[in-house]
Design a protein around this motif. Structure first.
Motif, mmCIF file in Angstrom:
data_model
loop_
_atom_site.group_PDB
_atom_site.id
_atom_site.type_symbol
_atom_site.label_atom_id
_atom_site.label_comp_id
_atom_site.label_asym_id
_atom_site.label_seq_id
_atom_site.Cartn_x
_atom_site.Cartn_y
_atom_site.Cartn_z
ATOM 1 N N UNK A 33 0.764 -1.239 -0.058
ATOM 2 C CA UNK A 33 0.021 -0.042 0.125
ATOM 3 C C UNK A 33 0.837 1.212 -0.075
ATOM 4 N N UNK A 34 1.884 1.202 0.646
ATOM 5 C CA UNK A 34 2.833 2.226 0.696
ATOM 6 C C UNK A 34 3.450 2.598 -0.586
ATOM 7 N N UNK A 35 3.853 1.840 -1.321
ATOM 8 C CA UNK A 35 4.565 1.771 -2.614
ATOM 9 C C UNK A 35 3.213 2.183 -3.564
ATOM 10 N N UNK A 36 2.323 1.457 -3.565
ATOM 11 C CA UNK A 36 1.160 1.907 -4.412
ATOM 12 C C UNK A 36 0.891 3.523 -4.191
ATOM 13 N N UNK A 37 0.799 4.150 -2.760
ATOM 14 C CA UNK A 37 0.281 5.412 -2.507
ATOM 15 C C UNK A 37 1.359 6.493 -3.335
ATOM 16 N N UNK A 38 2.766 6.002 -3.098
ATOM 17 C CA UNK A 38 4.029 6.808 -3.723
ATOM 18 C C UNK A 38 3.640 7.065 -5.158
ATOM 19 N N UNK A 39 3.069 5.605 -6.037
ATOM 20 C CA UNK A 39 3.050 5.796 -7.614
ATOM 21 C C UNK A 39 1.392 6.303 -7.764
ATOM 22 N N UNK A 40 0.461 6.283 -6.881
ATOM 23 C CA UNK A 40 -0.663 6.792 -7.269
ATOM 24 C C UNK A 40 -0.852 8.190 -7.127
ATOM 25 N N UNK A 41 -0.249 8.910 -6.022
ATOM 26 C CA UNK A 41 -0.185 10.042 -5.599
ATOM 27 C C UNK A 41 0.705 10.980 -6.865
ATOM 28 N N UNK A 42 1.733 10.310 -7.200
ATOM 29 C CA UNK A 42 2.604 10.937 -8.148
ATOM 30 C C UNK A 42 2.941 9.790 -9.338
ATOM 31 N N UNK A 43 2.201 9.888 -10.119
ATOM 32 C CA UNK A 43 2.434 8.740 -11.410
ATOM 33 C C UNK A 43 3.657 8.930 -12.042
ATOM 34 N N UNK A 44 4.207 7.827 -12.506
ATOM 35 C CA UNK A 44 5.405 7.924 -13.298
ATOM 36 C C UNK A 44 5.038 8.654 -14.799
ATOM 37 N N UNK A 45 4.083 8.311 -15.070
ATOM 38 C CA UNK A 45 3.581 8.979 -16.389
ATOM 39 C C UNK A 45 3.702 10.507 -16.484
ATOM 40 N N UNK A 46 3.246 11.212 -15.355
ATOM 41 C CA UNK A 46 2.995 12.502 -15.132
ATOM 42 C C UNK A 46 4.412 12.963 -14.774
ATOM 43 N N UNK A 47 5.231 12.040 -13.899
ATOM 44 C CA UNK A 47 6.654 12.666 -13.432
ATOM 45 C C UNK A 47 7.375 12.794 -14.867
ATOM 46 N N UNK A 60 1.562 17.254 -2.468
ATOM 47 C CA UNK A 60 1.873 16.444 -1.561
ATOM 48 C C UNK A 60 2.697 16.954 -0.309
ATOM 49 N N UNK A 61 2.998 16.151 0.575
ATOM 50 C CA UNK A 61 4.163 16.830 1.722
ATOM 51 C C UNK A 61 5.396 16.537 1.226
ATOM 52 N N UNK A 62 6.373 17.410 1.628
ATOM 53 C CA UNK A 62 7.717 17.419 1.306
ATOM 54 C C UNK A 62 8.419 16.080 1.358
ATOM 55 N N UNK A 63 8.318 15.509 2.610
ATOM 56 C CA UNK A 63 8.813 14.257 2.847
ATOM 57 C C UNK A 63 8.445 13.112 1.841
ATOM 58 N N UNK A 64 7.221 13.290 1.447
ATOM 59 C CA UNK A 64 6.453 12.276 0.607
ATOM 60 C C UNK A 64 7.238 12.644 -0.667
ATOM 61 N N UNK A 65 7.114 13.799 -1.126
ATOM 62 C CA UNK A 65 7.526 14.015 -2.586
ATOM 63 C C UNK A 65 9.175 13.509 -2.578
ATOM 64 N N UNK A 66 9.931 13.825 -1.561
ATOM 65 C CA UNK A 66 11.211 13.207 -1.423
ATOM 66 C C UNK A 66 11.441 11.824 -1.865
ATOM 67 N N UNK A 67 10.618 11.005 -1.039
ATOM 68 C CA UNK A 67 10.416 9.563 -1.144
ATOM 69 C C UNK A 67 10.174 9.239 -2.476
ATOM 70 N N UNK A 68 9.130 9.891 -3.116
ATOM 71 C CA UNK A 68 8.978 9.384 -4.493
ATOM 72 C C UNK A 68 9.888 9.851 -5.277
#
Length: 163
Positions: A101-115, A137-145
């Motif tokens: 779920x954590x991995x899905x969340x990173x990708x769903x909030x910030x999809x690769x095709x958009x990135x 998204x939050x800064x730490x979340x953006x950094x993780x992604x």
């Protein structure tokens, strides 16, 4: 040309079916409506459940909008891919589901095709701020992604990590 992994490809197709093509289209309330998921706000920990075949997501009302967005995507993963009551499953299986779920969340909030369509600055902090602002998204979340994105692309641009 970049080869999407299974999750990235799933999210790209999933969003395409929902007519979500740009970061500005990423609205968890719209996604919930399109998927017929009822969202409630309460003071407890966020969670998802099924009742009589219908999906519900309960979000903590005390979280920021960014945190609610991230929590919604986490709970959406459980709805889309997981079954069972986590309180009644082996602890290691619960850890497995939470990791997925954590991995899905990173990708769903910030999809690769958009990135892939964003011209990110070479400074890692500046790039993180661009992602944070673009995807709400939050800064730490953006950094993780961003770190995941760099690692998955097997490509290390000359990121400037100096402060």
């Amino acid at each position: 040309m970049y080869q999407y992994n299974h999750l990235e490809d799933y999210i790209r197709k999933f969003y395409s079916q929902l007519k979500i093509f740009r970061p500005s289209d990423l609205d968890f309330r719209r996604i919930a409506k399109d998927l017929n998921i009822k969202v409630f706000y309460w003071t407890h920990k966020s969670q998802a459940l099924f009742l009589k075949g219908r999906a519900f997501i309960f979000l903590n009302m005390n979280l920021s909008f960014h945190q609610q967005y991230q929590e919604f995507m986490h709970e959406l993963c459980h709805i889309l891919f997981h079954a069972g009551d986590q309180m009644n499953m082996p602890p290691l299986f619960r850890v497995y589901q939470e990791s997925k779920a954590k991995n899905f969340t990173l990708h769903a909030c910030i999809p690769t095709f958009m990135l892939n369509d964003i011209n990110l600055p070479r400074d890692i902090n500046a790039a993180t701020h661009v992602i944070q602002q673009t995807f709400n998204v939050e800064f730490d979340f953006a950094m993780s992604r961003l770190n995941l994105y760099i690692n998955n692309h097997c490509f290390m641009p000359s990121w400037n990590t100096a402060n």
